[in-house]
Design a protein around this motif. Structure first.
Motif, PDB file in Angstrom:
ATOM      1  N   ARG A   1       0.822  -1.216   0.000  1.00 24.23           N
ATOM      2  CA  ARG A   1       0.000   0.000   0.000  1.00 24.23           C
ATOM      3  C   ARG A   1       0.856   1.265   0.000  1.00 24.23           C
ATOM      4  O   ARG A   1       0.502   2.259  -0.648  1.00 24.23           O
ATOM      5  CB  ARG A   1      -0.926  -0.005   1.218  1.00 24.23           C
ATOM      6  CG  ARG A   1      -2.093  -0.970   1.095  1.00 24.23           C
ATOM      7  CD  ARG A   1      -2.860  -1.069   2.393  1.00 24.23           C
ATOM      8  NE  ARG A   1      -4.104  -1.812   2.238  1.00 24.23           N
ATOM      9  CZ  ARG A   1      -4.828  -2.254   3.253  1.00 24.23           C
ATOM     10  NH1 ARG A   1      -4.431  -2.017   4.506  1.00 24.23           N
ATOM     11  NH2 ARG A   1      -5.945  -2.926   3.031  1.00 24.23           N
ATOM     12  N   GLU A   2       1.990   1.234   0.726  1.00 24.58           N
ATOM     13  CA  GLU A   2       2.878   2.392   0.743  1.00 24.58           C
ATOM     14  C   GLU A   2       3.388   2.724  -0.655  1.00 24.58           C
ATOM     15  O   GLU A   2       3.715   3.872  -0.934  1.00 24.58           O
ATOM     16  CB  GLU A   2       4.067   2.124   1.667  1.00 24.58           C
ATOM     17  CG  GLU A   2       3.732   2.147   3.139  1.00 24.58           C
ATOM     18  CD  GLU A   2       4.948   1.916   4.003  1.00 24.58           C
ATOM     19  OE1 GLU A   2       5.051   2.551   5.066  1.00 24.58           O
ATOM     20  OE2 GLU A   2       5.820   1.100   3.608  1.00 24.58           O
ATOM     21  N   ARG A   3       3.428   1.725  -1.528  1.00 26.63           N
ATOM     22  CA  ARG A   3       3.970   1.926  -2.866  1.00 26.63           C
ATOM     23  C   ARG A   3       2.897   2.251  -3.908  1.00 26.63           C
ATOM     24  O   ARG A   3       3.124   3.084  -4.774  1.00 26.63           O
ATOM     25  CB  ARG A   3       4.761   0.672  -3.290  1.00 26.63           C
ATOM     26  CG  ARG A   3       6.076   0.527  -2.530  1.00 26.63           C
ATOM     27  CD  ARG A   3       6.652  -0.887  -2.634  1.00 26.63           C
ATOM     28  NE  ARG A   3       8.012  -0.926  -2.095  1.00 26.63           N
ATOM     29  CZ  ARG A   3       8.307  -1.007  -0.818  1.00 26.63           C
ATOM     30  NH1 ARG A   3       7.332  -1.070   0.077  1.00 26.63           N
ATOM     31  NH2 ARG A   3       9.566  -1.029  -0.424  1.00 26.63           N
ATOM     32  N   ILE A   4       1.733   1.606  -3.824  1.00 27.64           N
ATOM     33  CA  ILE A   4       0.768   1.734  -4.916  1.00 27.64           C
ATOM     34  C   ILE A   4      -0.373   2.700  -4.630  1.00 27.64           C
ATOM     35  O   ILE A   4      -1.024   3.174  -5.568  1.00 27.64           O
ATOM     36  CB  ILE A   4       0.170   0.369  -5.304  1.00 27.64           C
ATOM     37  CG1 ILE A   4      -0.731  -0.178  -4.195  1.00 27.64           C
ATOM     38  CG2 ILE A   4       1.278  -0.623  -5.668  1.00 27.64           C
ATOM     39  CD1 ILE A   4      -1.504  -1.440  -4.584  1.00 27.64           C
ATOM     40  N   GLU A   5      -0.615   2.989  -3.359  1.00 32.61           N
ATOM     41  CA  GLU A   5      -1.768   3.808  -3.006  1.00 32.61           C
ATOM     42  C   GLU A   5      -1.398   5.284  -2.905  1.00 32.61           C
ATOM     43  O   GLU A   5      -0.329   5.632  -2.400  1.00 32.61           O
ATOM     44  CB  GLU A   5      -2.354   3.355  -1.668  1.00 32.61           C
ATOM     45  CG  GLU A   5      -2.794   1.901  -1.621  1.00 32.61           C
ATOM     46  CD  GLU A   5      -4.103   1.643  -2.357  1.00 32.61           C
ATOM     47  OE1 GLU A   5      -4.702   2.612  -2.886  1.00 32.61           O
ATOM     48  OE2 GLU A   5      -4.527   0.479  -2.391  1.00 32.61           O
ATOM     49  N   ALA A   6      -2.308   6.146  -3.365  1.00 32.36           N
ATOM     50  CA  ALA A   6      -2.114   7.584  -3.180  1.00 32.36           C
ATOM     51  C   ALA A   6      -2.198   7.931  -1.698  1.00 32.36           C
ATOM     52  O   ALA A   6      -1.472   8.793  -1.202  1.00 32.36           O
ATOM     53  CB  ALA A   6      -3.160   8.361  -3.974  1.00 32.36           C
ATOM     54  N   ASN A   7      -3.079   7.237  -0.987  1.00 33.02           N
ATOM     55  CA  ASN A   7      -3.215   7.410   0.458  1.00 33.02           C
ATOM     56  C   ASN A   7      -3.278   6.029   1.089  1.00 33.02           C
ATOM     57  O   ASN A   7      -4.349   5.406   1.146  1.00 33.02           O
ATOM     58  CB  ASN A   7      -4.476   8.212   0.783  1.00 33.02           C
ATOM     59  CG  ASN A   7      -4.615   8.497   2.274  1.00 33.02           C
ATOM     60  OD1 ASN A   7      -3.859   7.970   3.097  1.00 33.02           O
ATOM     61  ND2 ASN A   7      -5.586   9.324   2.633  1.00 33.02           N
ATOM     62  N   PRO A   8      -2.147   5.510   1.587  1.00 34.50           N
ATOM     63  CA  PRO A   8      -2.134   4.159   2.146  1.00 34.50           C
ATOM     64  C   PRO A   8      -3.117   3.948   3.290  1.00 34.50           C
ATOM     65  O   PRO A   8      -3.559   2.819   3.518  1.00 34.50           O
ATOM     66  CB  PRO A   8      -0.686   3.998   2.632  1.00 34.50           C
ATOM     67  CG  PRO A   8       0.099   4.962   1.807  1.00 34.50           C
ATOM     68  CD  PRO A   8      -0.812   6.135   1.592  1.00 34.50           C
ATOM     69  N   SER A   9      -3.468   5.009   3.999  1.00 33.39           N
ATOM     70  CA  SER A   9      -4.413   4.881   5.106  1.00 33.39           C
ATOM     71  C   SER A   9      -5.850   4.670   4.628  1.00 33.39           C
ATOM     72  O   SER A   9      -6.702   4.186   5.377  1.00 33.39           O
ATOM     73  CB  SER A   9      -4.356   6.122   6.010  1.00 33.39           C
ATOM     74  OG  SER A   9      -3.073   6.283   6.570  1.00 33.39           O
TER      75      SER A   9
ATOM     76  N   PRO B   1      -6.881   2.953   1.359  1.00 31.13           N
ATOM     77  CA  PRO B   1      -6.519   2.310   0.092  1.00 31.13           C
ATOM     78  C   PRO B   1      -7.675   2.228  -0.899  1.00 31.13           C
ATOM     79  O   PRO B   1      -8.823   1.976  -0.514  1.00 31.13           O
ATOM     80  CB  PRO B   1      -6.073   0.910   0.530  1.00 31.13           C
ATOM     81  CG  PRO B   1      -6.753   0.685   1.836  1.00 31.13           C
ATOM     82  CD  PRO B   1      -6.807   2.025   2.498  1.00 31.13           C
ATOM     83  N   ALA B   2      -7.346   2.448  -2.159  1.00 30.39           N
ATOM     84  CA  ALA B   2      -8.334   2.335  -3.228  1.00 30.39           C
ATOM     85  C   ALA B   2      -8.164   1.050  -4.022  1.00 30.39           C
ATOM     86  O   ALA B   2      -9.090   0.619  -4.710  1.00 30.39           O
ATOM     87  CB  ALA B   2      -8.212   3.537  -4.176  1.00 30.39           C
ATOM     88  N   PHE B   3      -6.989   0.438  -3.947  1.00 31.80           N
ATOM     89  CA  PHE B   3      -6.705  -0.761  -4.732  1.00 31.80           C
ATOM     90  C   PHE B   3      -6.689  -2.024  -3.859  1.00 31.80           C
ATOM     91  O   PHE B   3      -7.485  -2.932  -4.078  1.00 31.80           O
ATOM     92  CB  PHE B   3      -5.354  -0.620  -5.444  1.00 31.80           C
ATOM     93  CG  PHE B   3      -5.324   0.457  -6.475  1.00 31.80           C
ATOM     94  CD1 PHE B   3      -5.894   0.272  -7.721  1.00 31.80           C
ATOM     95  CD2 PHE B   3      -4.722   1.685  -6.203  1.00 31.80           C
ATOM     96  CE1 PHE B   3      -5.863   1.268  -8.684  1.00 31.80           C
ATOM     97  CE2 PHE B   3      -4.688   2.688  -7.152  1.00 31.80           C
ATOM     98  CZ  PHE B   3      -5.261   2.490  -8.400  1.00 31.80           C
ATOM     99  N   LEU B   4      -5.791  -2.078  -2.897  1.00 33.58           N
ATOM    100  CA  LEU B   4      -5.652  -3.263  -2.052  1.00 33.58           C
ATOM    101  C   LEU B   4      -6.446  -3.041  -0.775  1.00 33.58           C
ATOM    102  O   LEU B   4      -6.002  -2.366   0.150  1.00 33.58           O
ATOM    103  CB  LEU B   4      -4.175  -3.518  -1.741  1.00 33.58           C
ATOM    104  CG  LEU B   4      -3.839  -4.796  -0.957  1.00 33.58           C
ATOM    105  CD1 LEU B   4      -4.503  -6.020  -1.573  1.00 33.58           C
ATOM    106  CD2 LEU B   4      -2.338  -4.984  -0.871  1.00 33.58           C
ATOM    107  N   ILE B   5      -7.644  -3.606  -0.741  1.00 33.30           N
ATOM    108  CA  ILE B   5      -8.578  -3.285   0.334  1.00 33.30           C
ATOM    109  C   ILE B   5      -8.815  -4.482   1.249  1.00 33.30           C
ATOM    110  O   ILE B   5      -8.621  -5.643   0.867  1.00 33.30           O
ATOM    111  CB  ILE B   5      -9.926  -2.778  -0.217  1.00 33.30           C
ATOM    112  CG1 ILE B   5     -10.651  -3.884  -0.979  1.00 33.30           C
ATOM    113  CG2 ILE B   5      -9.715  -1.560  -1.101  1.00 33.30           C
ATOM    114  CD1 ILE B   5     -12.075  -3.526  -1.360  1.00 33.30           C
ATOM    115  N   ASN B   6      -9.238  -4.175   2.462  1.00 34.96           N
ATOM    116  CA  ASN B   6      -9.591  -5.181   3.448  1.00 34.96           C
ATOM    117  C   ASN B   6     -11.107  -5.338   3.464  1.00 34.96           C
ATOM    118  O   ASN B   6     -11.836  -4.352   3.648  1.00 34.96           O
ATOM    119  CB  ASN B   6      -9.090  -4.751   4.835  1.00 34.96           C
ATOM    120  CG  ASN B   6      -9.495  -5.724   5.927  1.00 34.96           C
ATOM    121  OD1 ASN B   6      -9.706  -6.901   5.659  1.00 34.96           O
ATOM    122  ND2 ASN B   6      -9.602  -5.230   7.147  1.00 34.96           N
ATOM    123  N   VAL B   7     -11.566  -6.553   3.234  1.00 36.36           N
ATOM    124  CA  VAL B   7     -12.987  -6.852   3.343  1.00 36.36           C
ATOM    125  C   VAL B   7     -13.205  -7.415   4.743  1.00 36.36           C
ATOM    126  O   VAL B   7     -12.797  -8.539   5.038  1.00 36.36           O
ATOM    127  CB  VAL B   7     -13.436  -7.864   2.273  1.00 36.36           C
ATOM    128  CG1 VAL B   7     -14.935  -8.130   2.397  1.00 36.36           C
ATOM    129  CG2 VAL B   7     -13.088  -7.354   0.882  1.00 36.36           C
TER     130      VAL B   7
END
Length: 254
Positions: free
Chosen positions: A222-230, A232-238
């Motif tokens: 998330r630190e690498r791919i997300e604009a805001n790791p806090s 996340p828009a891509f790698l999400i927790n369900v």
């Protein structure tokens, strides 16, 4: 294992001797040993290693202190040897760039198993290297799309054959297991995986699974791919189910 080079870093000669003896029996022929973090850094500046076994309690700079400097010169997986057992200590090791850990006192065969697991994730993106045997369930889990695919998620792209992560057009440094976990998600978009499933499918071992290992590596993705790791828009927790990678783009073959 003829082309695999290992670096053992520990200030206890008995441990170095024990590990080297066991690894030689496992057909690892290129093994260097040093006793300080500073010597490990110098060794990595002068030679390419495919896995580093790093004790935390070292004279001078500790393993935790030297690890960020090692990460500046090598992306080889780092296996920590630690006498510390708290979650905080383990998470600190992952946060500074480690990929796995073994708690002392340890069974040397467990260390060998973890080294092979790390190499199974690291070597496939390095051509011309002899690779340890990959278990059948891992082969199956990483199959299904052409080798050398490019996974395009708009903001970032994962280049499988090159072993590269590009974010907004720039290559982003990505440790071996962080890259392999992201690649696994890319190959299974919109599918939910539990932490134990991810450990078994990516790390290749169910028996030594550790939830914290997966959580820290997801955070590093998330630190690498997300604009805001806090947020996340891509790698999400369900919640209550696991993690998934969403908003897939196109997949093309090189």
């Amino acid at each position: 294992m003829d082309h695999v080079s290992l670096l053992l870093v520990d200030d206890e000669q008995a441990i170095l001797h024990m590990l080297k003896t066991v690894l030689l029996k496992e057909q690892f022929h290129h093994i260097d040993t040093v006793t300080t973090g500073e010597a490990a850094l110098e060794a990595c500046r002068n030679k390419t290693y495919h896995c580093i076994i790093l004790d935390i309690m070292l004279p001078g700079k500790s393993g935790l202190e030297i690890c960020p400097f090692l990460r500046q010169v090598t992306d080889a997986p780092i296996l920590f040897l630690t006498a510390k057992t708290t979650d905080y200590d383990k998470l600190t090791g992952f946060a500074v760039g480690g990929d796995d850990y073994v708690v002392k006192p340890f069974n040397p065969l467990e260390v060998v198993a973890r080294i092979k697991s790390l190499l199974n994730r690291y070597l496939p993106s390095r051509t011309g290297l002899s690779q340890p045997e990959v278990s059948e369930h891992v082969k199956t889990s990483l199959s299904g799309v052409p080798k050398g695919a490019i996974y395009d998620y708009g903001r970032f792209q994962v280049h499988e054959l090159a072993g590269e992560l590009r974010v907004e057009g720039k290559v982003v440094t990505c440790p071996a297991l962080v890259f392999q976990l992201l690649l696994f998600f890319c190959k299974h978009p919109n599918r939910i995986f539990t932490k134990s499933e991810l450990y078994e499918r990516v790390w290749g071992s169910e028996a030594i699974s550790d939830d914290n290992t997966v959580m820290v590596h997801i955070h590093r993705i998330r630190e690498r791919i997300e604009a805001n790791p806090s947020h996340p828009a891509f790698l999400i927790n369900v919640r209550g189910l696991g993690y998934k990678l969403v908003q897939p783009g196109s997949v093309s073959s090189i």
